[in-house]
Design a protein around this motif. Structure first.
Motif, PDB file in Angstrom:
ATOM      1  N   TYR A  51       0.765  -1.144  -0.080  1.00 30.22           N
ATOM      2  CA  TYR A  51      -0.114   0.045  -0.112  1.00 30.22           C
ATOM      3  C   TYR A  51       0.853   1.263  -0.026  1.00 30.22           C
ATOM      4  CZ  TYR A  51       0.611  -0.468   5.109  1.00 30.22           C
ATOM      5  OH  TYR A  51       1.022  -0.501   6.341  1.00 30.22           O
ATOM      6  N   THR A  52       0.043   2.354  -0.373  1.00 28.48           N
ATOM      7  CA  THR A  52       0.815   3.664  -0.001  1.00 28.48           C
ATOM      8  C   THR A  52       0.456   4.519   0.816  1.00 28.48           C
ATOM      9  OG1 THR A  52       1.174   3.707  -2.542  1.00 28.48           O
ATOM     10  CG2 THR A  52       1.192   5.817  -1.549  1.00 28.48           C
ATOM     11  N   VAL A  53       1.388   5.246   1.533  1.00 33.81           N
ATOM     12  CA  VAL A  53       1.200   6.118   2.605  1.00 33.81           C
ATOM     13  C   VAL A  53       1.581   7.541   2.288  1.00 33.81           C
ATOM     14  CG1 VAL A  53       1.610   6.748   5.338  1.00 33.81           C
ATOM     15  CG2 VAL A  53       1.612   4.509   4.383  1.00 33.81           C
ATOM     16  N   ASP A  54       0.683   8.280   2.233  1.00 29.74           N
ATOM     17  CA  ASP A  54       0.931   9.887   1.787  1.00 29.74           C
ATOM     18  C   ASP A  54       1.136  10.700   3.069  1.00 29.74           C
ATOM     19  OD1 ASP A  54      -2.047  11.560   1.847  1.00 29.74           O
ATOM     20  OD2 ASP A  54      -2.118   9.332   1.991  1.00 29.74           O
ATOM     21  N   ILE A  55       2.084  11.442   3.018  1.00 26.21           N
ATOM     22  CA  ILE A  55       2.331  12.120   4.148  1.00 26.21           C
ATOM     23  C   ILE A  55       2.885  13.465   3.776  1.00 26.21           C
ATOM     24  CG2 ILE A  55       3.126  10.097   5.509  1.00 26.21           C
ATOM     25  CD1 ILE A  55       6.088  10.906   5.101  1.00 26.21           C
ATOM     26  N   THR A  56       2.731  14.543   4.914  1.00 27.42           N
ATOM     27  CA  THR A  56       3.089  15.939   4.645  1.00 27.42           C
ATOM     28  C   THR A  56       4.460  16.142   5.570  1.00 27.42           C
ATOM     29  OG1 THR A  56       1.611  16.641   6.414  1.00 27.42           O
ATOM     30  CG2 THR A  56       0.971  16.824   4.232  1.00 27.42           C
ATOM     31  N   GLY A  57       5.067  17.054   5.129  1.00 26.68           N
ATOM     32  CA  GLY A  57       6.484  17.367   5.858  1.00 26.68           C
ATOM     33  C   GLY A  57       7.218  18.391   5.412  1.00 26.68           C
ATOM     34  N   THR A  58       8.449  18.653   5.848  1.00 21.62           N
ATOM     35  CA  THR A  58       9.209  19.678   5.314  1.00 21.62           C
ATOM     36  C   THR A  58      10.744  19.192   5.294  1.00 21.62           C
ATOM     37  OG1 THR A  58       9.597  20.429   7.660  1.00 21.62           O
ATOM     38  CG2 THR A  58       8.065  21.533   6.523  1.00 21.62           C
ATOM     39  N   ILE A  59      11.531  19.547   4.416  1.00 24.68           N
ATOM     40  CA  ILE A  59      13.029  19.398   4.130  1.00 24.68           C
ATOM     41  C   ILE A  59      13.579  19.925   5.160  1.00 24.68           C
ATOM     42  CG2 ILE A  59      14.791  19.321   2.835  1.00 24.68           C
ATOM     43  CD1 ILE A  59      12.707  18.989   0.248  1.00 24.68           C
ATOM     44  N   SER A  60      14.314  19.273   5.987  1.00 25.86           N
ATOM     45  CA  SER A  60      15.100  19.976   7.049  1.00 25.86           C
ATOM     46  C   SER A  60      16.646  20.031   6.501  1.00 25.86           C
ATOM     47  CB  SER A  60      14.925  19.069   8.462  1.00 25.86           C
ATOM     48  OG  SER A  60      15.527  17.758   8.266  1.00 25.86           O
ATOM     49  N   LYS A  61      17.050  19.218   5.913  1.00 26.33           N
ATOM     50  CA  LYS A  61      18.632  19.315   5.612  1.00 26.33           C
ATOM     51  C   LYS A  61      18.581  18.807   4.022  1.00 26.33           C
ATOM     52  CE  LYS A  61      20.826  18.382   9.768  1.00 26.33           C
ATOM     53  NZ  LYS A  61      22.149  17.550  10.386  1.00 26.33           N
ATOM     54  N   THR A  62      19.761  19.445   3.201  1.00 34.25           N
ATOM     55  CA  THR A  62      19.946  18.965   1.910  1.00 34.25           C
ATOM     56  C   THR A  62      21.159  18.825   1.645  1.00 34.25           C
ATOM     57  OG1 THR A  62      17.861  20.347   1.111  1.00 34.25           O
ATOM     58  CG2 THR A  62      19.569  19.431  -0.590  1.00 34.25           C
ATOM     59  N   TYR A  63      21.847  17.617   0.780  1.00 35.97           N
ATOM     60  CA  TYR A  63      22.998  17.451   0.919  1.00 35.97           C
ATOM     61  C   TYR A  63      23.051  17.321  -0.992  1.00 35.97           C
ATOM     62  CZ  TYR A  63      22.546  15.614   5.321  1.00 35.97           C
ATOM     63  OH  TYR A  63      22.101  15.565   6.590  1.00 35.97           O
ATOM     64  N   LYS A  64      24.447  17.707  -1.525  1.00 40.97           N
ATOM     65  CA  LYS A  64      24.529  17.248  -3.003  1.00 40.97           C
ATOM     66  C   LYS A  64      26.008  16.415  -2.960  1.00 40.97           C
ATOM     67  CE  LYS A  64      25.059  19.199  -7.660  1.00 40.97           C
ATOM     68  NZ  LYS A  64      26.444  18.615  -7.821  1.00 40.97           N
ATOM     69  N   LEU A  65      25.864  15.326  -3.079  1.00 40.62           N
ATOM     70  CA  LEU A  65      27.087  14.775  -3.058  1.00 40.62           C
ATOM     71  C   LEU A  65      27.230  13.810  -4.566  1.00 40.62           C
ATOM     72  CD1 LEU A  65      26.670  12.925   0.305  1.00 40.62           C
ATOM     73  CD2 LEU A  65      28.222  14.695  -0.345  1.00 40.62           C
ATOM     74  N   GLY A  66      28.279  14.296  -5.311  1.00 36.87           N
ATOM     75  CA  GLY A  66      28.161  13.921  -6.671  1.00 36.87           C
ATOM     76  C   GLY A  66      27.128  14.441  -7.455  1.00 36.87           C
ATOM     77  N   HIS A  67      26.435  13.740  -8.248  1.00 31.29           N
ATOM     78  CA  HIS A  67      25.272  14.133  -8.948  1.00 31.29           C
ATOM     79  C   HIS A  67      24.026  14.062  -8.507  1.00 31.29           C
ATOM     80  CE1 HIS A  67      24.905   9.840  -9.964  1.00 31.29           C
ATOM     81  NE2 HIS A  67      23.789  10.137 -10.351  1.00 31.29           N
ATOM     82  N   ARG A  68      23.796  13.596  -7.377  1.00 28.40           N
ATOM     83  CA  ARG A  68      22.582  13.416  -6.537  1.00 28.40           C
ATOM     84  C   ARG A  68      22.440  14.218  -5.409  1.00 28.40           C
ATOM     85  NH1 ARG A  68      19.755   9.093  -8.534  1.00 28.40           N
ATOM     86  NH2 ARG A  68      18.366   9.130  -6.576  1.00 28.40           N
ATOM     87  N   TYR A  69      21.237  14.431  -5.198  1.00 27.34           N
ATOM     88  CA  TYR A  69      20.912  15.323  -3.925  1.00 27.34           C
ATOM     89  C   TYR A  69      20.079  14.548  -2.893  1.00 27.34           C
ATOM     90  CZ  TYR A  69      21.608  19.150  -7.134  1.00 27.34           C
ATOM     91  OH  TYR A  69      22.279  20.077  -7.846  1.00 27.34           O
ATOM     92  N   TYR A  70      20.574  14.668  -1.722  1.00 25.18           N
ATOM     93  CA  TYR A  70      20.184  13.947  -0.476  1.00 25.18           C
ATOM     94  C   TYR A  70      19.436  14.724   0.318  1.00 25.18           C
ATOM     95  CZ  TYR A  70      23.153  10.138  -2.072  1.00 25.18           C
ATOM     96  OH  TYR A  70      24.097   9.371  -2.889  1.00 25.18           O
ATOM     97  N   CYS A  71      18.200  14.476   0.803  1.00 21.00           N
ATOM     98  CA  CYS A  71      17.297  15.401   1.701  1.00 21.00           C
ATOM     99  C   CYS A  71      16.652  14.543   3.017  1.00 21.00           C
ATOM    100  CB  CYS A  71      16.039  15.711   1.044  1.00 21.00           C
ATOM    101  SG  CYS A  71      16.544  16.843  -0.494  1.00 21.00           S
ATOM    102  N   ASP A  72      16.897  15.258   3.952  1.00 25.09           N
ATOM    103  CA  ASP A  72      16.139  14.552   5.358  1.00 25.09           C
ATOM    104  C   ASP A  72      14.671  15.494   5.123  1.00 25.09           C
ATOM    105  OD1 ASP A  72      18.344  13.352   5.839  1.00 25.09           O
ATOM    106  OD2 ASP A  72      19.071  14.830   7.522  1.00 25.09           O
ATOM    107  N   PHE A  73      13.767  14.404   5.399  1.00 29.83           N
ATOM    108  CA  PHE A  73      12.158  14.982   5.250  1.00 29.83           C
ATOM    109  C   PHE A  73      11.580  14.472   6.608  1.00 29.83           C
ATOM    110  CE2 PHE A  73       7.833  14.466   4.259  1.00 29.83           C
ATOM    111  CZ  PHE A  73       7.596  15.318   3.301  1.00 29.83           C
ATOM    112  N   GLN A  74      11.166  15.781   7.456  1.00 27.40           N
ATOM    113  CA  GLN A  74      10.679  15.645   8.724  1.00 27.40           C
ATOM    114  C   GLN A  74       9.123  15.535   8.528  1.00 27.40           C
ATOM    115  OE1 GLN A  74      12.822  15.722  11.533  1.00 27.40           O
ATOM    116  NE2 GLN A  74      11.343  15.036  12.842  1.00 27.40           N
TER     117      GLN A  74
END
Length: 347
Positions: free
Chosen positions: A289-312
């Motif tokens: 099943y799918t769970v839809d949630i709401t939140g905010t991006i607290s941190k963002t990193y760019k490592l190489g060609h990809r972006y990494y985000c912490d979602f609270q």
């Protein structure tokens, strides 16, 4: 579970509890026992779980509660919960204390071996914590590590991508953008964080910068920042992030997920900085099943060609959080079965 029946002013008190308040808190194990027994009473295969919960605050030396049991009188599974609960508490930020380092947790376990905790479980836990520490250390001690440095001023944040190397007692961070690095003044730095990537995930560290020379940052102290989320798993899930742009959505890879936050990555263009702290919707695509949630991006990193985000997570109802926990428990069981199968290939 029983703490839900304790007054919030006691649970969240910013300071040491009084004797009266501590006696109130001690009742939570009995509340949990009674609630669990009623819920699980009709499931014979789960008999015994309520007893395990009831005695998870007993101590090996008999100084615990609610009944002052000691040594073999305490159910072994209660001893397991006791040491896991204590380690989780030590590694977590609480209203009345700061988070302990892993080394300080290991020292506390050694001091309380055969006192608060079952001695054999202390040995197992220290071994597990030491292995994790060695894994993180080997990542930092590799010849070159791709990483992301965040330098916090009082009213601004500078973010650098670069390479981490080790030279004697110092780690040296060499930023890709030397022009921006030349603007950093050591005396104005409030705090620093660093994210280092291995083949599967991103690890966060708190660091201290001792000096800046030739636009390179010399790091004297580096300490793993344990996840504030008490229960989380490394995973590889698909997700869909809905952007505050008309009819625009983005596919993301969810790498780590817990009850309060998750981490995802994407190779989309650099739009995440502009989305920080904005309320967003994200769909977690579990297999059933799918769970839809709401939140905010607290941190963002760019490592190489990809972006990494912490979602609270923000403002999500309890039933959705319960769905996430059910998937976490299910995944945990699957992992245990895989481990058992690998240990017993003939079974």
């Amino acid at each position: 579970m029983g703490k839900a029946l304790i007054d919030d002013s006691i649970i969240n008190k910013n300071g040491k509890l009084t004797m009266e308040e501590y006696e109130v808190v001690k009742q939570h194990s009995l509340y949990s026992y009674n609630m669990t027994r009623k819920i699980l009473d009709e499931y014979s295969e789960l008999s015994g779980i309520a007893e395990v919960i009831k005695y998870h605050h007993e101590r090996y030396d008999g100084q615990g509660y609610p009944e002052g049991l000691k040594e073999k009188e305490i159910p072994f599974y209660s001893c397991i919960i006791s040491i896991c609960d204590a380690v989780d508490a030590m590694l977590s930020e609480r209203p009345y204390k700061k988070r302990y380092s892993v080394q300080k947790v290991i020292r506390e376990l050694q001091i309380n071996r055969g006192k608060q905790f079952h001695p054999k479980l202390v040995d197992v836990m220290i071994d597990m914590l030491s292995k994790v520490q060695n894994e993180y250390k080997s990542l930092l001690d590799s010849h070159l590590s791709l990483c992301h440095l965040m330098v916090n001023y009082e009213e601004d944040v500078y973010i650098f991508e670069g390479i981490l190397t080790k030279n004697g007692n110092y780690y040296i961070f060499s930023p890709n953008d030397e022009i921006k690095a030349a603007k950093i003044e050591l005396g104005k730095i409030i705090s620093c964080e660093m994210a280092v990537k291995d083949s599967t995930t991103v690890f966060d560290y708190k660091i201290k910068i001792a000096d800046i020379k030739d636009n390179k940052f010399y790091i004297s102290s580096i300490e793993l920042e344990e996840s504030p989320d008490g229960f989380n798993l490394l995973w590889n899930l698909e997700g869909i992030l809905y952007l505050p742009i008309a009819n625009h959505e983005m596919s993301v890879n969810i790498l780590q997920i817990g009850g309060d936050q998750l981490r995802f990555s994407s190779d989309e263009s650099d739009i995440f900085g502009s989305l920080k702290n904005k309320m967003l919707r994200l769909d977690i695509l579990f297999s059933d099943y799918t769970v839809d949630i709401t939140g905010t991006i607290s941190k963002t990193y760019k490592l190489g060609h990809r972006y990494y985000c912490d979602f609270q997570y923000r403002n999500i109802p309890d039933f959705k959080r319960d769905k996430i926990f059910r998937q976490l428990f299910k995944k945990q069981i699957e992992l245990r079965k895989m481990c058992s199968a690998n240990k017993n290939p003939l079974n």
